[in-house]
Enzyme design. Structure first.
Site, PDB file in Angstrom:
ATOM      1  N   ASP A  21       0.798  -1.231   0.044  1.00 59.95           N
ATOM      2  CA  ASP A  21      -0.050  -0.155   0.088  1.00 59.95           C
ATOM      3  C   ASP A  21       0.718   1.281  -0.109  1.00 59.95           C
ATOM      4  OD1 ASP A  21      -2.280   1.381  -0.126  1.00 59.95           O
ATOM      5  OD2 ASP A  21      -2.679   1.331   2.284  1.00 59.95           O
ATOM      6  N   ASN A  23       1.296   3.536  -2.961  1.00 60.95           N
ATOM      7  CA  ASN A  23       1.581   3.852  -4.471  1.00 60.95           C
ATOM      8  C   ASN A  23       1.259   5.190  -4.514  1.00 60.95           C
ATOM      9  OD1 ASN A  23       2.793   1.310  -4.444  1.00 60.95           O
ATOM     10  ND2 ASN A  23       1.367   0.584  -5.960  1.00 60.95           N
ATOM     11  N   HIS A  38       2.458   3.161  -8.798  1.00 61.68           N
ATOM     12  CA  HIS A  38       2.108   1.861  -9.183  1.00 61.68           C
ATOM     13  C   HIS A  38       3.425   1.391 -10.135  1.00 61.68           C
ATOM     14  CE1 HIS A  38      -1.879   2.211  -7.481  1.00 61.68           C
ATOM     15  NE2 HIS A  38      -2.094   2.928  -8.715  1.00 61.68           N
ATOM     16  N   GLU A  68     -12.521  -4.186  -4.012  1.00 60.14           N
ATOM     17  CA  GLU A  68     -13.073  -2.850  -3.889  1.00 60.14           C
ATOM     18  C   GLU A  68     -12.059  -2.003  -4.820  1.00 60.14           C
ATOM     19  OE1 GLU A  68     -12.068  -4.973  -1.379  1.00 60.14           O
ATOM     20  OE2 GLU A  68     -14.257  -5.472  -0.411  1.00 60.14           O
ATOM     21  N   LEU A 132       9.897 -20.779  -4.118  1.00 63.93           N
ATOM     22  CA  LEU A 132       9.097 -19.896  -3.563  1.00 63.93           C
ATOM     23  C   LEU A 132       7.954 -20.212  -4.523  1.00 63.93           C
ATOM     24  CD1 LEU A 132       8.291 -17.437  -1.543  1.00 63.93           C
ATOM     25  CD2 LEU A 132       8.800 -16.004  -3.549  1.00 63.93           C
ATOM     26  N   ARG A 189       2.067  -4.860   6.177  1.00 69.02           N
ATOM     27  CA  ARG A 189       1.260  -3.930   5.410  1.00 69.02           C
ATOM     28  C   ARG A 189       2.057  -2.660   5.496  1.00 69.02           C
ATOM     29  NH1 ARG A 189      -4.926  -2.086   4.936  1.00 69.02           N
ATOM     30  NH2 ARG A 189      -4.574  -0.441   3.092  1.00 69.02           N
TER      31      ARG A 189
HETATM   32  C1  IPE Z   1      -5.578  -2.620  -0.121  1.00 66.18           C
HETATM   33  O1  IPE Z   1      -5.134  -1.364  -0.319  1.00 66.18           O
HETATM   34  C2  IPE Z   1      -5.502  -3.392  -1.642  1.00 66.18           C
HETATM   35  C3  IPE Z   1      -4.361  -3.456  -2.122  1.00 66.18           C
HETATM   36  C4  IPE Z   1      -3.135  -3.251  -1.760  1.00 66.18           C
HETATM   37  C5  IPE Z   1      -4.251  -4.160  -3.481  1.00 66.18           C
HETATM   38  P1  IPE Z   1      -6.256  -0.245  -0.564  1.00 66.18           P
HETATM   39  O2  IPE Z   1      -5.437   1.022  -0.665  1.00 66.18           O
HETATM   40  O3  IPE Z   1      -7.218  -0.437  -1.848  1.00 66.18           O
HETATM   41  O4  IPE Z   1      -6.766  -0.222   0.968  1.00 66.18           O
HETATM   42  P2  IPE Z   1      -7.713   0.941   1.647  1.00 66.18           P
HETATM   43  O5  IPE Z   1      -8.726   1.437   0.726  1.00 66.18           O
HETATM   44  O6  IPE Z   1      -6.852   1.648   2.221  1.00 66.18           O
HETATM   45  O7  IPE Z   1      -8.244   0.042   2.939  1.00 66.18           O
HETATM   46  C1  IPE Z   2      -1.646   0.169  -3.322  1.00 67.97           C
HETATM   47  O1  IPE Z   2      -1.272   1.711  -3.482  1.00 67.97           O
HETATM   48  C2  IPE Z   2      -1.866  -0.214  -4.691  1.00 67.97           C
HETATM   49  C3  IPE Z   2      -3.066  -0.913  -5.013  1.00 67.97           C
HETATM   50  C4  IPE Z   2      -4.310  -0.791  -4.235  1.00 67.97           C
HETATM   51  C5  IPE Z   2      -3.496  -1.361  -6.284  1.00 67.97           C
HETATM   52  P1  IPE Z   2      -2.450   2.606  -3.337  1.00 67.97           P
HETATM   53  O2  IPE Z   2      -2.885   2.885  -4.999  1.00 67.97           O
HETATM   54  O3  IPE Z   2      -3.595   2.248  -2.633  1.00 67.97           O
HETATM   55  O4  IPE Z   2      -1.827   4.023  -2.851  1.00 67.97           O
HETATM   56  P2  IPE Z   2      -2.626   4.900  -1.624  1.00 67.97           P
HETATM   57  O5  IPE Z   2      -3.077   4.044  -0.487  1.00 67.97           O
HETATM   58  O6  IPE Z   2      -3.606   5.643  -2.363  1.00 67.97           O
HETATM   59  O7  IPE Z   2      -1.271   5.832  -1.456  1.00 67.97           O
HETATM   60 MG    MG Z   3      -3.840   2.402  -0.484  1.00 65.84          MG
END
Ligand code: IPE
Ligand code: IPE
Ligand code: MG
Length: 253
Positions: A21, A23, A38, A68, A132, A189
């Site tokens: 999480d 990105n 990403h 989601e 792995l 996480r």
């Molecule tokens: C969780 O991250 C899903 C992935 C890392 C693929 P999100 O960014 O979507 O989750 P929330 O919205 O912060 O809970």
């Molecule tokens: C995680 O990073 C990647 C995916 C959920 C695909 P985010 O895109 O959720 O990045 P933030 O949480 O908005 O910074």
């Molecule tokens: Mg996120």
């Protein structure tokens, strides 16, 4: 001393799950669009997979796209899907070289055709690899998975293949997408969020949780070693007392 040197290689978790999480925030901090984050997350995936493979960890499950996440703007979804295709394309060779077997969990039927076929191709190519198991959670959410399991279980009861009384932990487990995969001992996480976001809810019943403020594109093997070192300091009691654990893990004491 680095974190790697602190690790007891005989006490590594068999299965590590990661919620990659941060990105979007990483990109925003640099004044760039979310997809830039990403794109840069791929280097973190590469380094983590390599480190896990080298250490001899058996399973690594990466949350790459949640159920989601389909609610994000269309342009971001499209960019993520094409990033998946190009990454699988580019990285399959490295997976093969590192003896990595690729797998996927989630509602894979909902993926665009090109993603599904690339994924299937890479899964087929790496099928015989014995190192792995790299498991991508794609279009995955736990509630989807558990509901799906419940539906299939109900169907089997209706067909007379199974009695309600016989449903237990291990039977239920066979209906999950992670069937046969041991539960993760450690869940990492990144990005400083303290939540599970619909990830492996059944499987993490006794998992150790590790949260780091590092944003995913900055995550590297040293961060991974740090999480593992932290994990190794913890006492996993599984409902028992500390004293019971010291007495030779004797279940009857
Ligand atoms: C969780 O991250 C899903 C992935 C890392 C693929 P999100 O960014 O979507 O989750 P929330 O919205 O912060 O809970
Ligand atoms: C995680 O990073 C990647 C995916 C959920 C695909 P985010 O895109 O959720 O990045 P933030 O949480 O908005 O910074
Ligand atoms: Mg996120």
């Amino acid at each position: 001393m680095g974190y790697k040197e602190q690790l007891d290689l005989k006490k590594l978790p068999k299965h590590v799950a990661i919620i990659m999480d941060g990105n979007g925030r990483w990109a925003k901090k640099k004044g760039n669009p979310r997809i830039f984050g990403h794109n840069n997350g791929v280097a973190a995936v590469r380094d983590t997979v390599e480190a896990a493979a080298e250490l001899g960890i058996e399973f690594l499950t990466l949350y790459a796209f949640s159920t989601e996440n389909w609610n994000r703007p269309r342009t971001e979804i499209d960019a993520l899907m094409s990033l998946l295709v190009s990454t699988i394309n580019k990285e399959t060779k490295t997976l093969l070289e590192n003896n990595v077997r690729l797998r996927a969990i989630g509602d894979l039927n909902t993926l665009p055709k090109l993603v599904a076929s690339q994924l299937k191709g890479a899964i087929d190519k790496t099928r015989k690899k014995t190192g792995l198991h790299l498991i991508l959670a794609l279009s995955y959410s736990s509630r989807w998975e558990i509901l799906n399991a419940a539906r299939n279980l109900a169907e089997d009861v209706k067909l007379g293949k199974l009695d309600c009384e016989d449903i237990n932990d291990s039977v239920f487990e066979t209906y999950l997408t992670t069937s046969g995969i041991p539960d993760p001992e450690l869940l990492i996480r990144t990005s400083g969020e303290f939540r599970v976001s619909n990830y492996l809810l059944w499987q993490i019943a006794y998992t150790e949780l590790y949260f780091t403020p590092v944003l995913w594109p900055d995550f590297r093997r040293e961060d991974f070693y740090q999480a593992l070192a932290d994990f190794q300091k913890r006492e996993r009691r599984f409902g028992k007392t500390s004293e019971q654990l010291v007495t030779n893990m004797n279940v009857n004491s």
